[in-house]
Write a protein that holds these residues in place. Sequence first.
Motif, mmCIF file in Angstrom:
data_model
loop_
_atom_site.group_PDB
_atom_site.id
_atom_site.type_symbol
_atom_site.label_atom_id
_atom_site.label_comp_id
_atom_site.label_asym_id
_atom_site.label_seq_id
_atom_site.Cartn_x
_atom_site.Cartn_y
_atom_site.Cartn_z
ATOM 1 N N MET A 5 0.822 -1.205 0.000
ATOM 2 C CA MET A 5 0.000 0.000 0.000
ATOM 3 C C MET A 5 0.860 1.260 0.000
ATOM 4 O O MET A 5 0.530 2.237 -0.675
ATOM 5 C CB MET A 5 -0.965 -0.030 1.187
ATOM 6 N N THR A 6 1.971 1.232 0.723
ATOM 7 C CA THR A 6 2.885 2.369 0.716
ATOM 8 C C THR A 6 3.441 2.593 -0.681
ATOM 9 O O THR A 6 3.512 3.725 -1.172
ATOM 10 C CB THR A 6 4.026 2.155 1.732
ATOM 11 N N GLY A 12 1.170 7.113 -6.868
ATOM 12 C CA GLY A 12 -0.001 7.902 -7.219
ATOM 13 C C GLY A 12 -1.317 7.145 -7.245
ATOM 14 O O GLY A 12 -2.326 7.691 -7.686
ATOM 15 N N CYS A 13 -1.330 5.904 -6.786
ATOM 16 C CA CYS A 13 -2.585 5.142 -6.756
ATOM 17 C C CYS A 13 -3.503 5.690 -5.670
ATOM 18 O O CYS A 13 -3.041 6.132 -4.625
ATOM 19 C CB CYS A 13 -2.310 3.668 -6.497
ATOM 20 N N SER A 14 -4.785 5.640 -5.923
ATOM 21 C CA SER A 14 -5.748 6.137 -4.939
ATOM 22 C C SER A 14 -6.680 5.050 -4.437
ATOM 23 O O SER A 14 -7.572 5.317 -3.640
ATOM 24 C CB SER A 14 -6.568 7.274 -5.543
ATOM 25 N N LEU A 15 -6.487 3.807 -4.916
ATOM 26 C CA LEU A 15 -7.376 2.732 -4.527
ATOM 27 C C LEU A 15 -6.614 1.414 -4.469
ATOM 28 O O LEU A 15 -5.817 1.116 -5.355
ATOM 29 C CB LEU A 15 -8.517 2.599 -5.551
ATOM 30 N N VAL A 16 -6.863 0.667 -3.419
ATOM 31 C CA VAL A 16 -6.378 -0.708 -3.308
ATOM 32 C C VAL A 16 -7.617 -1.555 -3.048
ATOM 33 O O VAL A 16 -8.448 -1.198 -2.216
ATOM 34 C CB VAL A 16 -5.365 -0.878 -2.152
ATOM 35 N N GLN A 17 -7.742 -2.650 -3.765
ATOM 36 C CA GLN A 17 -8.949 -3.469 -3.632
ATOM 37 C C GLN A 17 -8.570 -4.915 -3.399
ATOM 38 O O GLN A 17 -7.709 -5.458 -4.082
ATOM 39 C CB GLN A 17 -9.777 -3.345 -4.917
ATOM 40 N N LEU A 18 -9.208 -5.521 -2.416
ATOM 41 C CA LEU A 18 -9.055 -6.955 -2.166
ATOM 42 C C LEU A 18 -10.361 -7.628 -2.555
ATOM 43 O O LEU A 18 -11.436 -7.108 -2.275
ATOM 44 C CB LEU A 18 -8.769 -7.225 -0.685
ATOM 45 N N THR A 19 -10.268 -8.779 -3.182
ATOM 46 C CA THR A 19 -11.475 -9.525 -3.531
ATOM 47 C C THR A 19 -11.443 -10.899 -2.883
ATOM 48 O O THR A 19 -10.374 -11.453 -2.651
ATOM 49 C CB THR A 19 -11.613 -9.691 -5.059
ATOM 50 N N PHE A 36 -9.664 -2.543 5.806
ATOM 51 C CA PHE A 36 -10.516 -2.490 4.622
ATOM 52 C C PHE A 36 -11.975 -2.599 5.047
ATOM 53 O O PHE A 36 -12.287 -3.256 6.030
ATOM 54 C CB PHE A 36 -10.192 -3.654 3.675
ATOM 55 N N ALA A 37 -12.848 -1.949 4.299
ATOM 56 C CA ALA A 37 -14.285 -2.019 4.555
ATOM 57 C C ALA A 37 -14.958 -2.724 3.392
ATOM 58 O O ALA A 37 -14.524 -2.602 2.242
ATOM 59 C CB ALA A 37 -14.864 -0.615 4.715
ATOM 60 N N ALA A 38 -16.015 -3.457 3.681
ATOM 61 C CA ALA A 38 -16.765 -4.132 2.626
ATOM 62 C C ALA A 38 -17.350 -3.098 1.681
ATOM 63 O O ALA A 38 -17.810 -2.034 2.112
ATOM 64 C CB ALA A 38 -17.871 -4.989 3.231
ATOM 65 N N GLY A 39 -17.320 -3.404 0.400
ATOM 66 C CA GLY A 39 -17.849 -2.488 -0.604
ATOM 67 C C GLY A 39 -19.013 -3.095 -1.341
ATOM 68 O O GLY A 39 -19.915 -3.658 -0.734
#
Length: 47
Positions: A5-6, A12-19, A36-39
């Motif tokens: 994440m660092t 310049g990334c603004s989003l990290v997503q785990l599935t 992380f919060a559920a989306g």
Amino acid sequence: MGHAMTGARARGCSLVQLTSNKNREDAHRFSTGLGFAAGHEGFRPAL
């Protein structure tokens, strides 16, 4: 995950997503433990 994440922020990334499959409760606890919060739920077509 912190290192990844660092690095993402530094690039310049603004989003990290785990599935994960909805039934993998251990994976969900791992993800929420990292902050992380559920989306949303995703959609995919059958091929």
